[in-house]
Design a protein around this motif. Structure first.
Motif, PDB file in Angstrom:
ATOM      1  N   LEU A  14      -5.814   6.515   8.660  1.00 58.82           N
ATOM      2  CA  LEU A  14      -4.372   6.738   8.681  1.00 58.82           C
ATOM      3  C   LEU A  14      -4.023   8.200   8.435  1.00 58.82           C
ATOM      4  O   LEU A  14      -2.841   8.568   8.451  1.00 58.82           O
ATOM      5  N   ILE A  34      -2.022   0.312   3.863  1.00 52.73           N
ATOM      6  CA  ILE A  34      -3.406   0.571   3.445  1.00 52.73           C
ATOM      7  C   ILE A  34      -4.118  -0.740   3.127  1.00 52.73           C
ATOM      8  O   ILE A  34      -5.256  -0.962   3.542  1.00 52.73           O
ATOM      9  N   ASP A  66      -1.425  14.345   2.442  1.00 48.49           N
ATOM     10  CA  ASP A  66      -1.020  14.424   1.043  1.00 48.49           C
ATOM     11  C   ASP A  66      -1.760  15.580   0.374  1.00 48.49           C
ATOM     12  O   ASP A  66      -2.987  15.641   0.380  1.00 48.49           O
ATOM     13  N   ASP A  77       5.195   3.365  -0.476  1.00 46.91           N
ATOM     14  CA  ASP A  77       5.540   2.867   0.856  1.00 46.91           C
ATOM     15  C   ASP A  77       4.327   2.815   1.792  1.00 46.91           C
ATOM     16  O   ASP A  77       4.399   2.239   2.877  1.00 46.91           O
ATOM     17  N   LYS A  78       3.207   3.405   1.370  1.00 44.73           N
ATOM     18  CA  LYS A  78       1.992   3.373   2.183  1.00 44.73           C
ATOM     19  C   LYS A  78       1.033   2.270   1.759  1.00 44.73           C
ATOM     20  O   LYS A  78       0.088   1.954   2.489  1.00 44.73           O
ATOM     21  N   LEU A 110      -1.290   7.633  -4.140  1.00 42.80           N
ATOM     22  CA  LEU A 110      -0.746   7.108  -2.893  1.00 42.80           C
ATOM     23  C   LEU A 110       0.716   6.731  -3.078  1.00 42.80           C
ATOM     24  O   LEU A 110       1.095   6.164  -4.105  1.00 42.80           O
ATOM     25  N   LEU A 161      -4.035   9.895   5.735  1.00 43.91           N
ATOM     26  CA  LEU A 161      -3.201  10.126   4.555  1.00 43.91           C
ATOM     27  C   LEU A 161      -3.809  11.168   3.640  1.00 43.91           C
ATOM     28  O   LEU A 161      -3.100  11.831   2.879  1.00 43.91           O
TER      29      LEU A 161
END
Length: 297
Positions: free
Chosen positions: A214, A177, A220, A172-173, A169, A216
Motif C-alpha cells: 500500500l 491494512i 508516512d 483510517d488505514k 499507522l 504507507l
C-alpha cells in the motif's frame, strides 16, 4: 421475544480489548507458546505416503473457498489448516480421506470461533456428498483424540492487532491494512512451505507486505527506524529472517495472481465454447472443485 429475535438475526462479536492489546505480557505469552501448535517436521518426508503437497494445496484452497462462501470469521480458515497439519504430522491417511479431514477441521474450527458454526450437513454438501454426516462426526472424535482436545491454537491472526497497534499507522488505514494482512495469511495457509513457520513470523511478514504494497511506509515520515526493524523488534524476530519471509509472501501473492488470471482466461474460453446463452454458473454446477474430486479417486 423482540430481544430473542434480534439475537437470532445478528452475529455477536466481542470487541478487541485495548487493555489486553497494550499489555506486552499478552504478546510475550503468545510468542512463548506459539511453537507448541506447529507440526514437528515435514510430514511428507516421513508420515504421509499416499498424499503429496499438491493435494494438500487443492484441499486447502477448497477449504478457503468454503469459508469465504459461508462468510466465516477470518480466524476459522487458518485454525482449520493448523488442525489439518498437526493431524497429518501424526497420522498417515489415504488420499481419499483428505477432503473428509479438511471438512472435519473446518467443522471444529468453526465451533471454536463462530457464533453459528458450520453444520455437518452443510459441509457434506460442499464435498458433493462424497461423505456422510455420520462419517464426519466419527472422524471428529478421531481428530480431537489425536490433537488431545488442544484446539485453542495460536495462529497468525492472533498477532495482527498486537502488531498494527504498535506501529505509527493512521486509524483510517487500519481497516484496509487488516484486510490485506488477512488475505496474505490465508494465502500462506494454502502453501505448505509456510506450515512450519511460527505464526508470529507469518503475521509480521504479512503486515510488512501489506504496508509496503500500500506504500504507507514511504508516505508516512514518522517511522523513525525502518519498517522491517520495527516489525522485528515487536515480535523478537531476526531482521534477515523476517525479510526473507516477507519476500516469500510477496512471491506467493504474485504466483496466486498469475494463476488467477490464467484461470479467468480459461473460464472465458470455456464460456465461448459452451452452449449459446449459457454462463459459467450453468456450465459447472459442482459443489466441490474438480481437482478436489480427483484427489478423492
Amino acid at each position: 421475544m423482540e430481544l430473542l429475535c434480534l439475537e437470532m438475526d445478528t452475529s455477536i462479536r466481542a470487541r478487541p480489548d485495548p487493555n489486553l492489546l497494550r499489555d506486552d505480557r499478552v504478546l510475550q505469552r503468545l510468542l512463548t507458546i506459539e511453537e507448541r501448535f506447529l507440526p514437528q517436521y515435514s510430514y511428507f518426508k516421513g508420515v504421509q505416503k499416499d498424499i503429496q503437497p499438491f493435494m494438500r494445496r487443492m484441499v486447502a484452497t477448497w477449504m478457503l473457498e468454503v469459508c469465504e462462501e459461508q462468510k466465516c470469521e477470518e480466524e476459522v480458515f487458518p485454525l482449520a489448516i493448523n488442525y489439518l497439519d498437526r493431524f497429518l504430522a501424526m497420522v498417515p491417511i489415504k488420499k481419499c480421506n483428505l477432503q473428509l479431514l479438511g471438512a472435519v477441521c473446518m467443522f471444529l474450527a468453526s465451533k471454536l470461533k463462530e457464533t453459528r458454526p458450520l453444520t455437518a450437513e452443510k459441509l457434506c454438501i460442499y464435498t458433493d456428498n462424497s461423505i456422510r454426516p455420520q462419517e464426519l462426526l466419527e472422524w471428529e472424535l478421531v481428530v480431537l483424540g489425536k490433537l488431545k482436545w488442544n484446539l485453542a491454537a495460536v495462529t497468525p491472526n492472533d498477532f495482527i492487532e498486537h502488531i498494527v497497534r504498535r506501529l505509527p499507522l493512521a486509524d483510517d488505514k487500519l481497516v484496509l491494512i487488516r484486510k490485506h494482512v488477512q488475505t496474505f495469511i490465508a494465502l500462506c495457509a494454502t502453501d505448505f512451505r509456510f506450515a512450519m513457520y511460527p505464526p508470529s513470523m507469518i503475521a509480521t511478514g504479512s503486515v510488512g507486505a501489506a504496508i509496503c504494497g500500500l506504500q504507507l511506509d514511504s508516505a508516512d515520515q514518522s517511522w523513525g527506524d525502518s519498517l522491517t526493524d520495527q516489525l522485528a523488534k515487536i515480535t523478537n524476530t531476526e531482521v534477515d529472517v523476517l525479510k526473507e519471509c516477507q519476500e516469500q509472501i510477496e512471491r506467493v501473492l504474485e504466483s496466486s495472481l498469475r494463476e488467477g488470471r490464467q484461470q479467468q482466461q480459461q473460464q472465458q474460453q470455456q464460456t465461448q465454447r459452451g452452449p449459446s446463452g449459457k454462463g459459467l454458473d450453468e456450465l459447472d454446477q459442482a459443489s466441490t472443485p474438480t481437482d478436489v474430486r480427483d484427489v478423492n479417486l
